[in-house]
Structures are given as C-alpha cells and as structure tokens.
Enzyme design. Structure first.
Site, PDB file in Angstrom:
ATOM      1  N   ASP A   1       0.856  -1.177   0.000  1.00 17.51           N
ATOM      2  CA  ASP A   1       0.000   0.000   0.000  1.00 17.51           C
ATOM      3  C   ASP A   1       0.901   1.239   0.000  1.00 17.51           C
ATOM      4  O   ASP A   1       1.674   1.445   0.937  1.00 17.51           O
ATOM      5  CB  ASP A   1      -0.901  -0.007   1.238  1.00 17.51           C
ATOM      6  CG  ASP A   1      -1.987   1.057   1.185  1.00 17.51           C
ATOM      7  OD1 ASP A   1      -2.136   1.682   0.118  1.00 17.51           O
ATOM      8  OD2 ASP A   1      -2.663   1.251   2.206  1.00 17.51           O
TER       9      ASP A   1
ATOM     10  N   ASP B   1      -2.784   2.232  -6.176  1.00 18.18           N
ATOM     11  CA  ASP B   1      -1.616   2.211  -5.296  1.00 18.18           C
ATOM     12  C   ASP B   1      -1.631   1.069  -4.292  1.00 18.18           C
ATOM     13  O   ASP B   1      -0.881   1.083  -3.316  1.00 18.18           O
ATOM     14  CB  ASP B   1      -1.520   3.540  -4.537  1.00 18.18           C
ATOM     15  CG  ASP B   1      -2.714   3.756  -3.621  1.00 18.18           C
ATOM     16  OD1 ASP B   1      -3.848   3.491  -4.050  1.00 18.18           O
ATOM     17  OD2 ASP B   1      -2.505   4.186  -2.476  1.00 18.18           O
ATOM     18  N   GLU B   2      -2.445   0.056  -4.545  1.00 16.57           N
ATOM     19  CA  GLU B   2      -2.612  -1.009  -3.555  1.00 16.57           C
ATOM     20  C   GLU B   2      -2.829  -2.337  -4.266  1.00 16.57           C
ATOM     21  O   GLU B   2      -3.589  -2.415  -5.235  1.00 16.57           O
ATOM     22  CB  GLU B   2      -3.809  -0.681  -2.663  1.00 16.57           C
ATOM     23  CG  GLU B   2      -4.067  -1.631  -1.538  1.00 16.57           C
ATOM     24  CD  GLU B   2      -5.313  -1.251  -0.754  1.00 16.57           C
ATOM     25  OE1 GLU B   2      -5.615  -1.938   0.241  1.00 16.57           O
ATOM     26  OE2 GLU B   2      -6.000  -0.283  -1.150  1.00 16.57           O
TER      27      GLU B   2
END
Length: 353
Positions: free
Chosen positions: A9, A104-105
C-alpha cells in the site's frame, strides 16, 4: 500449502506523487481534493495534514477549518495512472500473481517465488526499496499467509514500514486485533459488535457462531471465520497477460558468455515455474532475451518460437552478445510472448497451488 501473501500500500499516494514532483509541497499540510466553494471533498492527504485531523472523504471546507494552512490542489488522475503502471511493473519482477485493489494497492502471492530463497519478508522489503529508489515514493507492506491479515498488517507500521505475521503468529495477532480494523467492519457494524461486548478478535472467536449469524447474517459467518484465521480467498490476477518475463540485475557486471549461460539457467527455471501455472490457458508464440550493459544501454533480441525452449535462449544470447562491443553486462532478462489457446472460448485463469 501455506501461502505467502504480500499486501503493498503506497503511503498517501496522490499527495506523495504531487510532493515528489513539486518540492514546494513537501513537508507542509497537503491534500488532494475539490474546491470548498463547490462542496468538494478530500481524496487523500499527507501525514502533516492528518495531524490536524484531516481525513479522506472529508469536506474540503471542514478540512480547511481544522487546518487553515492546508494546501489543497486538484488531482491529476492521468499522472497517477501512469505512476501506477510503473509500480505494477516493479511488482511483476517478483510474481505474476498480482491482484490490484486500486492504483496504489495490491495483493501479491509469492508462494512459488525462488527470489531471496523464497523469503516473502525479503521480497517485500526489496519491493519497497525498489519503489523508493526508482519512483521516489514510499510504500508499506504486510506479509502473512492469508489475505485479510496481510492487508491489516500493511497498516500497522505506516508510513514506510513493514509488518510480518508468520503462520505461528496468526492466532495471537488476530486475538488482539481491534474489530474495527478488519476489512468490512464499518462504523455501524462496529457499534453493534460493541453492544454485544465484542471488541477484539478473541471476543468473536469465543462467541457463539449461531448468534453471530442471527445478528449479522452472512457477514457474521465471514467475521467468525476471519477471527479463527480462516481466509480461503486466493490472489487472483485480473488483467489479461500477453507476456511473461524474469530478469536479474547483478551486483557486479559480468563479461563471459559462460557467466551469462549460468544466469540463464537460473532464470529459466523461474520462468518455467511461472509459465506452468498458466500453461493450460496460454501458449508461447515468441521468446526474447534482454541485456542491459554497463553504460545502462540495453538491447533485446526476440524471435518467433512456439514452445518454451531453454536452448533457444542460448541462441538469442549469442545474437545479443554480438552487440555488446566489449561492455560489461549488468542485467539479463528472459521473456515469452503469449496468446490464449484456441480451444478456449473465453479468457480464464486457473491457478495451481
């Protein structure tokens, strides 16, 4: 088989990208969001802003009351998508089993990886280092044998940290876990759990399962299983794969053909392992070899090939070495082009564990 799952993350992603690209935005309270005059909301904010109580999904007007010196800028989604592609390109160096959750994860399954002698902890650390050194962004990671614990763990040592929960530690980790940190437990559900006297994972584990089902329906069963360390969900890639590749950067440049052959032997074993997982759905249509030289210039040799063949990579190596001009080699990469087998009517992914 005990799985090795990493949850990555990025830390306050949108704000971090903007601060990276504009030094004036570093170390000041910063948020990405809409204008307060248009009832805008905050998409994300950095840690200096969070100290004032600013949070995602908060009205911009309220955020500015909490933090009058907050700098709010409109986001650039195209830029964030472009950086996300770079992040996922880094992920693919380590595994093909990547399940994106957002830009983003993502979850990564590294169960079969032979990198770092199969250590998921060292793989996660190397991913974080690569993101920081190449993209100037920081990421936090959680490592665990099941998905939901990996996700929870990635938040434990934020920002720019890692938390590893090994199989023997799973029970103790979940027992002490605040129920509000379990994915899916929202504000309303948490209030209901508290009214029942349930605050930690251990409380749910020792609670009557039938009563949980009565109060929460299907989610009650899921919560009961989570608190018993049960999460059967696999990491499922969602993108259609058109190629497969592995590469290795050497600590010191190599020069001899024999050294290159040794590297290919090792890389091929890793490539073959990855390909075998998708061999029922995909077929090879070409093979390629990449060399990056000591001056950071690179060359790629690629030819049609209808089956995975180690000897063919050796032939490609000879052609690529003809372009070296005496330069040392800092990286070797092997790749295959893929396409669906004709007998499959729709794309699908079968994972062998």
């Amino acid at each position: 088989m005990t799985r090795k799952i990493i949850h990555i993350d990025l830390d306050c992603y949108y704000a971090a990208v903007e601060a990276r690209d504009n030094p004036k935005l570093r170390d000041i309270p910063l948020a990405i969001g809409g204008s307060q005059n248009r009832r805008g909301v905050i998409s994300t904010c950095n840690y200096p802003a969070r100290k004032y109580g600013v949070r995602s999904a908060m009205a911009t007007a309220h955020a500015l009351k909490l933090c009058p010196n907050l700098t709010v800028i409109r986001g650039d989604m195209e830029k964030y998508k472009a950086v996300s592609k770079q992040i996922h390109a880094i992920f693919r160096r380590y595994t093909d089993l990547i399940e994106p959750l957002s830009l983003d994860e993502a979850y990564l399954d590294v169960t079969d990886s032979k990198l770092f002698r199969g250590s998921a902890t060292l793989i996660a650390e190397d991913i974080r280092k690569a993101i920081e050194s190449e993209l100037k962004l920081t990421a936090s990671a959680g490592v665990a044998p099941i998905k939901f614990v990996a996700k929870v763990a990635s938040d434990v040592n934020k920002p720019n940290g890692i938390c590893v929960v090994t199989p023997p530690e799973i029970e103790g980790f979940i027992d002490k876990l605040d129920l509000g940190k379990i994915p899916g437990v929202g504000k309303v559900t948490l209030e209901k759990l508290h009214k029942l006297g349930l605050h930690k994972g251990e409380d749910v584990k020792n609670y009557d399962q039938h009563l949980l089902l009565k109060h929460f329906g299907k989610f009650g069963r899921s919560l009961w299983e989570r608190c018993h360390g049960i999460d059967r969900r696999e990491v499922i890639p969602t993108r259609i794969r058109k190629s497969l590749g592995v590469e290795r950067t050497f600590a010191q440049d190599i020069h001899a053909e024999e050294e290159c052959i040794g590297a290919i032997e090792s890389l091929y074993e890793e490539l073959e392992t990855r390909f075998n997982r998708i061999a029922e759905e995909k077929k090879v249509i070409r093979q390629g070899l990449k060399l990056k030289f000591s001056d950071f210039k690179q060359t790629t040799v690629e030819h049609k090939q209808l089956s995975l063949d180690k000897a063919f990579f050796f032939e490609l190596l000879k052609e690529a070495l003809g372009r070296s001009d005496g330069r040392g080699i800092r990286l070797i990469g092997l790749s295959v082009g893929l396409e669906p087998k004709e007998e499959l009517s729709t794309p699908q992914m079968t994972l062998n564990w």
